[in-house]
Design an enzyme around this catalytic site. Structure first.
Site, PDB file in Angstrom:
ATOM      1  CD  GLU A 249       5.416  15.147  61.069  1.00  0.00           C
ATOM      2  OE1 GLU A 249       5.320  13.914  60.859  1.00  0.00           O
ATOM      3  OE2 GLU A 249       6.443  15.789  60.867  1.00  0.00           O
TER       4      GLU A 249
ATOM      5  CG  HIS B  78       7.437  12.941  58.061  1.00  0.00           C
ATOM      6  ND1 HIS B  78       7.442  12.925  59.430  1.00  0.00           N
ATOM      7  CD2 HIS B  78       8.586  12.293  57.691  1.00  0.00           C
ATOM      8  CE1 HIS B  78       8.523  12.307  59.872  1.00  0.00           C
ATOM      9  NE2 HIS B  78       9.235  11.915  58.822  1.00  0.00           N
TER      10      HIS B  78
ATOM     11  NE  ARG C 259      10.996  11.658  63.670  1.00  0.00           N
ATOM     12  CZ  ARG C 259      11.270  10.998  62.547  1.00  0.00           C
ATOM     13  NH1 ARG C 259      11.519  11.655  61.429  1.00  0.00           N
ATOM     14  NH2 ARG C 259      11.261   9.670  62.533  1.00  0.00           N
TER      15      ARG C 259
END
Ligand code: DGY
Length: 321
Positions: A264, A283, A235
């Site tokens: 994000e 991601h 993360r």
């Protein structure tokens, strides 16, 4: 009724639709706006969400009938699990099925950042490949190098196993030392500072929690070798991005491979993205078609289990079961 914050792969969607009334947000590339989410959960007994949806008090307070929240992810830091517990809402996630795909991507990032793959690829298109040169686009060795895994959960262990094929010396740091695994897997425990000081590659595999927030900051980066590569598929919040930018720019560390960011989607103008020694991905740790199908199905099955009054297979730790 089940509300889905995104259209999930067809087999899993059909599976849900055959068993329950479903409504979903139809846009592929735009997350469900907060006001739509709040309105839609008003009638819902089940909520099927993505890691990009903030499922907080406000959302849960707008959902008086909600019994279950199922996230199509292993990480659940986007959900206020404690508040869900207080409200008697069960939260489930999808551990296990994405381990190998995510470990593959972590290793791909390690290799891409260490061997400068993206930078070298760009050099061709920019017309910078004039001739073969002894140090042209030379990166760092991977075979035989040392790898430090921070967080020895399923994914950390799967990365460690991949490293074996590259004759890497594997070290790990984790809250709990696991002697049995050390023996079995040929890996060695090191305190965090020692691991950072001695490893050529450092790969992060801890969840986002208050304890891991900013875990890799200026002090930790300063301990790393100037030849070291940092990989983050966990993360974004685990790394202090401003400190990382300074460390990469000044040569405190060699390169970074990042699949996750503090915010994000990351802004394309983010300073980190302007550095040649950063390999950035959007991601996609678990993004293989097979894995995403499995995640979608697992999240659907557990959601239905809870709605049918059964025990879910994968409740999140700390939630109500
Ligand atoms: C997860 O499931 O938490 C991953 O970050 C998604 O790839």
């Amino acid at each position: 009724m089940i509300y889905l914050t995104r259209k999930i792969p067809e087999p899993a969607l059909q599976y849900l639709q055959e068993r329950s009334a479903c409504r979903f947000w139809e846009e592929e590339n735009i997350p469900v706006p907060r006001e739509v989410l709040r309105r839609e959960v008003g009638e819902a007994e089940g909520l099927y969400c993505m890691l990009s949806d903030g499922i907080d008090r406000e959302v849960m307070d707008a959902a008086p009938r909600l019994k279950a929240i199922s996230t199509m992810a292993v990480g659940f830091d986007n959900i206020d699990v404690e508040y869900a517990r207080q409200k008697g809402i069960i939260v489930t996630h999808t551990p296990g099925v994405l381990t190998e795909a995510t470990a593959d991507l972590a290793f791909a990032l390690l290799m891409a950042a260490g061997r400068r793959l993206i930078e070298a690829n760009r050099a061709i298109y920019r017309g910078e490949w004039k001739t073969w040169g002894p140090l042209f686009m030379a990166g760092r060795d991977i075979y035989g190098a040392s790898l430090g895994i921070i967080g020895l959960g399923r994914i950390g262990l799967a990365v460690a196993r991949r490293a074996r094929g590259f004759a890497m010396k594997v070290y790990y740091f984790s809250r709990r030392r696991n002697m049995e695994l050390e023996e079995k897997e040929g890996i060695t425990y090191l305190p965090l500072a020692e691991l950072l000081k001695s490893c050529d590659y450092v790969s992060l595999h801890v969840p986002a929690t208050p304890e891991t927030n900013g875990m890799i900051g200026p002090k930790e980066l300063a301990m790393m070798k100037p030849t070291a590569v940092l990989v983050n598929t966990a993360r974004g919040a685990v790394v202090d991005e401003e400190a990382l930018y300074k460390a990469l720019k000044s040569g405190t560390i060699y390169a970074a491979g990042l699949d996750v960011f503090a915010v994000e989607p990351v802004d394309p103008n983010h300073p980190l993205l302007q550095l040649p020694n950063v390999v950035a991905l959007p991601h996609i740790g678990s993004a293989s078609i097979e894995t995403r199908y499995k995640m979608a199905r697992l999240a659907a099955e557990d959601l239905l289990r809870v709605l049918n009054g059964e025990q879910p297979r994968f409740p999140v730790p700390g939630g109500l079961t």
